[in-house]
Scaffold this motif. Structure first.
Motif, PDB file in Angstrom:
ATOM      1  N   ALA A 120      -3.135  80.069  30.237  1.00 45.32           N
ATOM      2  CA  ALA A 120      -2.682  79.715  28.891  1.00 45.32           C
ATOM      3  C   ALA A 120      -1.972  80.889  28.234  1.00 45.32           C
ATOM      4  O   ALA A 120      -2.027  82.026  28.708  1.00 45.32           O
ATOM      5  CB  ALA A 120      -3.863  79.269  28.028  1.00 45.32           C
ATOM      6  N   SER A 121      -1.329  80.621  27.127  1.00 46.80           N
ATOM      7  CA  SER A 121      -0.646  81.667  26.362  1.00 46.80           C
ATOM      8  C   SER A 121      -1.651  82.471  25.545  1.00 46.80           C
ATOM      9  O   SER A 121      -2.834  82.128  25.478  1.00 46.80           O
ATOM     10  CB  SER A 121       0.389  81.032  25.423  1.00 46.80           C
ATOM     11  N   VAL A 122      -1.151  83.532  24.896  1.00 48.25           N
ATOM     12  CA  VAL A 122      -2.031  84.347  24.047  1.00 48.25           C
ATOM     13  C   VAL A 122      -2.398  83.631  22.748  1.00 48.25           C
ATOM     14  O   VAL A 122      -3.122  84.187  21.927  1.00 48.25           O
ATOM     15  CB  VAL A 122      -1.389  85.713  23.732  1.00 48.25           C
ATOM     16  N   ALA A 123      -1.915  82.409  22.574  1.00 49.07           N
ATOM     17  CA  ALA A 123      -2.357  81.608  21.436  1.00 49.07           C
ATOM     18  C   ALA A 123      -3.744  81.026  21.668  1.00 49.07           C
ATOM     19  O   ALA A 123      -4.291  80.366  20.775  1.00 49.07           O
ATOM     20  CB  ALA A 123      -1.362  80.480  21.155  1.00 49.07           C
ATOM     21  N   LEU A 124      -4.315  81.281  22.848  1.00 45.65           N
ATOM     22  CA  LEU A 124      -5.673  80.839  23.144  1.00 45.65           C
ATOM     23  C   LEU A 124      -6.594  82.056  23.164  1.00 45.65           C
ATOM     24  O   LEU A 124      -6.294  83.068  23.792  1.00 45.65           O
ATOM     25  CB  LEU A 124      -5.727  80.134  24.499  1.00 45.65           C
ATOM     26  N   VAL A 125      -7.743  81.963  22.510  1.00 46.72           N
ATOM     27  CA  VAL A 125      -8.652  83.103  22.411  1.00 46.72           C
ATOM     28  C   VAL A 125      -9.094  83.583  23.788  1.00 46.72           C
ATOM     29  O   VAL A 125      -9.163  84.787  24.058  1.00 46.72           O
ATOM     30  CB  VAL A 125      -9.885  82.753  21.551  1.00 46.72           C
ATOM     31  N   ASP A 126      -9.391  82.663  24.709  1.00 46.67           N
ATOM     32  CA  ASP A 126      -9.844  83.063  26.041  1.00 46.67           C
ATOM     33  C   ASP A 126      -8.833  83.952  26.752  1.00 46.67           C
ATOM     34  O   ASP A 126      -9.209  84.772  27.611  1.00 46.67           O
ATOM     35  CB  ASP A 126     -10.119  81.820  26.891  1.00 46.67           C
ATOM     36  N   SER A 127      -7.567  83.802  26.428  1.00 44.28           N
ATOM     37  CA  SER A 127      -6.544  84.643  27.048  1.00 44.28           C
ATOM     38  C   SER A 127      -6.767  86.114  26.729  1.00 44.28           C
ATOM     39  O   SER A 127      -6.496  86.985  27.568  1.00 44.28           O
ATOM     40  CB  SER A 127      -5.148  84.206  26.572  1.00 44.28           C
ATOM     41  N   TRP A 128      -7.274  86.403  25.543  1.00 40.05           N
ATOM     42  CA  TRP A 128      -7.479  87.791  25.132  1.00 40.05           C
ATOM     43  C   TRP A 128      -8.623  88.436  25.900  1.00 40.05           C
ATOM     44  O   TRP A 128      -8.545  89.606  26.276  1.00 40.05           O
ATOM     45  CB  TRP A 128      -7.715  87.861  23.627  1.00 40.05           C
ATOM     46  N   ARG A 129      -9.681  87.695  26.154  1.00 49.64           N
ATOM     47  CA  ARG A 129     -10.777  88.255  26.954  1.00 49.64           C
ATOM     48  C   ARG A 129     -10.302  88.555  28.364  1.00 49.64           C
ATOM     49  O   ARG A 129     -10.606  89.615  28.922  1.00 49.64           O
ATOM     50  CB  ARG A 129     -11.967  87.299  26.982  1.00 49.64           C
ATOM     51  N   ASP A 130      -9.525  87.641  28.928  1.00 53.58           N
ATOM     52  CA  ASP A 130      -8.988  87.869  30.271  1.00 53.58           C
ATOM     53  C   ASP A 130      -8.067  89.090  30.291  1.00 53.58           C
ATOM     54  O   ASP A 130      -8.168  89.933  31.190  1.00 53.58           O
ATOM     55  CB  ASP A 130      -8.218  86.626  30.725  1.00 53.58           C
ATOM     56  N   MET A 131      -7.203  89.198  29.288  1.00 53.09           N
ATOM     57  CA  MET A 131      -6.292  90.337  29.212  1.00 53.09           C
ATOM     58  C   MET A 131      -7.077  91.636  29.038  1.00 53.09           C
ATOM     59  O   MET A 131      -6.729  92.664  29.624  1.00 53.09           O
ATOM     60  CB  MET A 131      -5.316  90.136  28.037  1.00 53.09           C
ATOM     61  N   GLY A 132      -8.130  91.604  28.236  1.00 51.27           N
ATOM     62  CA  GLY A 132      -8.948  92.787  28.032  1.00 51.27           C
ATOM     63  C   GLY A 132      -9.641  93.236  29.303  1.00 51.27           C
ATOM     64  O   GLY A 132      -9.687  94.433  29.619  1.00 51.27           O
ATOM     65  N   LYS A 133     -10.160  92.288  30.073  1.00 48.67           N
ATOM     66  CA  LYS A 133     -10.848  92.639  31.317  1.00 48.67           C
ATOM     67  C   LYS A 133      -9.879  93.224  32.329  1.00 48.67           C
ATOM     68  O   LYS A 133     -10.205  94.181  33.044  1.00 48.67           O
ATOM     69  CB  LYS A 133     -11.530  91.397  31.896  1.00 48.67           C
ATOM     70  N   ARG A 134      -8.686  92.676  32.397  1.00 52.15           N
ATOM     71  CA  ARG A 134      -7.743  93.124  33.427  1.00 52.15           C
ATOM     72  C   ARG A 134      -7.020  94.418  33.046  1.00 52.15           C
ATOM     73  O   ARG A 134      -6.428  95.063  33.900  1.00 52.15           O
ATOM     74  CB  ARG A 134      -6.738  92.014  33.727  1.00 52.15           C
ATOM     75  N   THR A 135      -7.086  94.799  31.787  1.00 50.46           N
ATOM     76  CA  THR A 135      -6.498  96.078  31.367  1.00 50.46           C
ATOM     77  C   THR A 135      -7.540  97.169  31.186  1.00 50.46           C
ATOM     78  O   THR A 135      -7.195  98.319  30.899  1.00 50.46           O
ATOM     79  CB  THR A 135      -5.737  95.909  30.030  1.00 50.46           C
ATOM     80  N   GLY A 136      -8.821  96.817  31.328  1.00 47.76           N
ATOM     81  CA  GLY A 136      -9.881  97.793  31.107  1.00 47.76           C
ATOM     82  C   GLY A 136     -10.232  97.992  29.649  1.00 47.76           C
ATOM     83  O   GLY A 136     -10.972  98.917  29.296  1.00 47.76           O
ATOM     84  N   ALA A 137      -9.704  97.130  28.782  1.00 48.84           N
ATOM     85  CA  ALA A 137      -9.931  97.271  27.342  1.00 48.84           C
ATOM     86  C   ALA A 137     -11.134  96.466  26.854  1.00 48.84           C
ATOM     87  O   ALA A 137     -11.517  96.591  25.692  1.00 48.84           O
ATOM     88  CB  ALA A 137      -8.683  96.825  26.569  1.00 48.84           C
ATOM     89  N   TRP A 138     -11.741  95.639  27.712  1.00 46.72           N
ATOM     90  CA  TRP A 138     -12.809  94.728  27.293  1.00 46.72           C
ATOM     91  C   TRP A 138     -14.175  95.414  27.332  1.00 46.72           C
ATOM     92  O   TRP A 138     -14.534  96.045  28.324  1.00 46.72           O
ATOM     93  CB  TRP A 138     -12.836  93.503  28.189  1.00 46.72           C
ATOM     94  N   PHE A 139     -14.921  95.276  26.236  1.00 47.43           N
ATOM     95  CA  PHE A 139     -16.281  95.808  26.150  1.00 47.43           C
ATOM     96  C   PHE A 139     -17.199  94.688  25.650  1.00 47.43           C
ATOM     97  O   PHE A 139     -17.115  94.292  24.479  1.00 47.43           O
ATOM     98  CB  PHE A 139     -16.351  96.991  25.194  1.00 47.43           C
TER      99      PHE A 139
END
Length: 469
Positions: free
Chosen positions: A378-397
């Protein structure tokens, strides 16, 4: 530590203005910082993480002491009402007390007494005794402006300086600045008493607090202090057929450092400048080329926070075709159409506008948020996209692995299932809670407080921004 954080915030907001205001005086900026902490720090340190600076300034009022403990005008409500425009002033002073007391504890008894009102106004506390000679400051609520407060504080300090040391005092030690501050507070100084003078809160005197805050402020250098110096070549010194650059670090028209780069190896230069905080902006260049103007590193965390607070404070609601719809959703409609998540002619279909709002804020801070991160469905207009992006960039805590920092992105999960429900930007924290800027809480932007129990995790904004460059 809390005090250091408070002083750092204050310097980040106001240091450049203070430095300009004290030019030509013997006062150091840290003295003004110490006075602000002592006079109204108990107010603004409780507010700056959850509201814009402009709102913080409006609430910097206090001092409800009246007769018999108060000897200056106005000692009572009746005395204030007896002068021209006294009724208007009382109304302003009373409403200011009531508003401030909704945020700051300890004024409950004053608010319950209908005759009580504030006597101090502004972040440096300009006293109501000056109402007779400067009524416009109070009636026009000029303390809402930091510039106005600063101007009056400098004027009062100059008068206090003359009372303590007479005319012609061009320099002040830290100890001497404290004595001037005591005179600023109580009108006069008794050198035999040392710093044990001025207002006494049962623990310390005003002078003792000023000394402590002054020393703490001196120890805190904010990024602005490092970055403001711009290094450039001012001339080349000719010697034995060689030209050696002479470079200067300039703060406006003031030279803060001057170096002649004669017979210096790169290793020597590195040693010199690594020990000098002003060297944060220094660039070594070949002697036959000009010294380039450095580009200061951007404080992305502060930038995201400033934009988020500014936008969320507008309190706009979403409707098809309105301002929010155009700002946050229109840029993401093409990718949603491409993914089959939004019909080309539809205006309200598949999206979380809270996630689109976070995208808009981050992009406004020049973070390169993609329409869709890599292969996520999905696009970044979906909240779940942000968690996925955070995990794959190392930014997710995940929640509990790190405390939230202002400017971070926070994701919420109301029911504990696999899907995220909401997203916002962190502006601060309290025990058991996170303070946020959000789009789409009950279809509106706003500044909110959320229980940590519904938080799923955070994206560190600095890590995210660095990975998306």
């Amino acid at each position: 530590m809390a005090l250091e954080e408070d002083i750092r915030w204050f310097k980040q907001q106001f240091l450049s203005k203070i430095e300009k205001a004290v030019q030509g005086t013997p006062f150091k900026p840290d003295l003004l910082v110490a006075i602000a902490v002592q006079e109204t720090g108990y107010i603004w340190r409780n507010l700056y993480k959850r509201m814009p600076v402009s709102d913080v300034l409006t609430l910097c009022v206090g001092d409800t002491i009246d007769s018999p403990k108060r000897s200056a005008f106005p000692k009572t409500k009746a005395e204030l009402l007896s002068v021209s425009n006294g009724d208007k002033m009382f109304s302003i002073a009373r409403k200011s007390l009531e508003l401030m007391a909704t945020y700051i504890r300890g004024y409950e008894s004053s608010v319950s007494n209908p005759d009580k009102f504030c006597h101090g106004f502004g972040i440096f506390q300009y006293d109501l005794q000056f109402f007779l000679e400067n009524p416009d400051y109070f009636l026009q609520k000029q303390w809402y402006s930091f510039d106005n407060c600063l101007q009056l504080c400098i004027r009062e300090l100059k008068q206090a300086l003359r009372r303590v040391y007479g005319n012609g005092k061009a320099e002040l030690t830290d100890k001497e600045m404290v004595y001037v501050a005591i005179a600023y507070n109580r009108g006069r100084v008794n050198f035999n008493l040392g710093f044990k003078q001025g207002y006494f809160d049962g623990t310390k005197y005003y002078g003792q607090y000023i000394w402590d805050y002054l020393q703490t402020s001196k120890s805190i250098l904010v990024r602005e202090q490092f970055m403001r110096a711009v290094w450039f070549e001012i001339f080349r010194k000719e010697e034995n057929g060689n030209a050696y650059p002479v470079i200067a670090g300039m703060n406006g028209d003031k030279c803060v450092k001057l170096f002649e780069l004669k017979s210096r190896s790169i290793a020597e230069l590195k040693h010199i400048f690594e020990g000098d905080p002003w060297a944060a902006t220094f660039v070594v260049a070949p002697k036959d080329k000009p010294i380039p103007t450095p580009v200061p590193e951007e404080d992305i965390r502060q930038k995201v926070l400033d934009i988020a607070v500014r936008e969320a404070s507008k309190g706009r609601s979403h409707a098809p075709g309105n301002e929010i719809d155009v700002l946050v959703l229109d840029p993401l409609r093409p990718i949603m159409v491409e993914l089959g998540h939004l019909g080309a002619g539809q205006k309200d279909d598949f999206y979380n506008w809270c996630a689109a709002w976070v995208t808009y804020v981050c992009r406004s801070a020049n973070i390169k948020i993609p329409d869709r991160y890599k292969t996520f469905w999905a696009s970044v207009a979906l909240v779940d996209s942000w968690r996925d992006m955070g995990k794959r960039t190392g930014a997710w805590f995940p929640k509990g692995t790190r405390s939230p920092k202002p400017g971070d992105i926070v994701c919420f999960n109301w029911d504990g299932d696999a899907d995220l429900d909401h997203i916002g930007i962190v502006r601060g924290s309290e025990p058991g809670a996170v303070l946020t800027c959000e789009g789409n809480k009950n279809n509106s932007e706003g500044l909110f407080t959320r229980n940590l129990s519904v938080v799923d995790g955070f994206l560190d904004i600095e890590i995210l921004a660095s990975q998306l460059t």
